[in-house]
Design an enzyme around this catalytic site. Structure first.
Site, short mmCIF file in Angstrom:
data_model
loop_
_atom_site.label_atom_id
_atom_site.label_comp_id
_atom_site.label_asym_id
_atom_site.label_seq_id
_atom_site.Cartn_x
_atom_site.Cartn_y
_atom_site.Cartn_z
N HIS A 1 -48.18 0.18 -1.37
CA HIS A 1 -47.37 0.70 -2.41
C HIS A 1 -46.41 1.85 -1.84
CE1 HIS A 1 -50.13 0.54 -6.28
NE2 HIS A 1 -50.13 -0.52 -5.58
N GLU B 1 -45.16 4.66 -2.08
CA GLU B 1 -45.69 6.13 -2.01
C GLU B 1 -46.64 6.12 -0.85
OE1 GLU B 1 -44.88 5.83 -6.37
OE2 GLU B 1 -45.92 4.46 -4.82
N CYS C 1 -48.68 5.39 -9.13
CA CYS C 1 -50.05 4.88 -9.82
C CYS C 1 -51.00 5.99 -9.65
CB CYS C 1 -50.33 3.59 -9.53
SG CYS C 1 -50.79 3.79 -7.58
N CYS D 1 -51.78 6.38 -5.89
CA CYS D 1 -50.47 6.89 -5.08
C CYS D 1 -50.84 8.55 -5.45
CB CYS D 1 -49.24 6.41 -5.31
SG CYS D 1 -49.07 4.69 -4.77
#
Length: 154
Positions: free
Chosen positions: A53, A55, A83, A86
């Site tokens: 992801h 992040e 999410c 993260c």
């Protein structure tokens, strides 16, 4: 000095470029003391790593750049609401401030997973769709005790 909105706009621009490159609409900019430590987009489509992801990529890049996992004082700017993975990784790195341009609900409206995971994690373990159960085994806490002893200098 750039504003929160400037950094968020940059994260959204990274997300838009990532979509053009075949990825998902997620970008992140990690800043500390007015210095950009990392600019990253979601790279799952390239790496096949489900943790790729935006992040997470920004945390990895900044940690490598600083040779430290402590990113205290940093601010995460994300195109979408981080999410749970993260979010937790940001907390574990010492980050205590972040901003996002789109909510998990907005993402869900476009067919992206987000809000459902938050809701699932709020349920008791036995009511979640992924089976996760505590099974105690002898001496399971020994690594914790050894780590604490090392940390405390014993």
């Amino acid at each position: 000095m750039a504003s929160h909105e400037d950094y968020l706009s940059e994260a959204v621009a990274l997300a838009a470029a990532n979509v053009r490159d075949g990825g998902t609409p997620y970008g992140a900019v990690l800043v500390r003391g007015g210095e950009v430590l990392a600019r990253c987009a979601n790279n799952v489509h390239i790496t096949n790593d489900p943790t790729g992801h935006a992040e997470m990529a920004a945390l990895r890049a900044a940690s490598a750049r600083l040779s430290s996992r402590d990113l205290s004082g940093s601010i995460m700017y994300a195109s979408g609401q981080p999410c749970p993975m993260c979010h937790a990784a940001m907390r574990l790195s010492g980050i205590r401030e972040g901003y996002f341009a789109n909510t998990a609900g907005t993402a869900a409206g476009f067919g992206l997973l987000g809000a459902e995971i938050y809701a699932e994690l709020c349920r008791p373990l036995d009511a979640q769709p992924m089976r996760l159960a505590h099974l105690p085994v002898p001496d399971a806490s020994e690594p914790y005790a050894a780590w604490k002893a090392r940390k405390d200098g014993a």
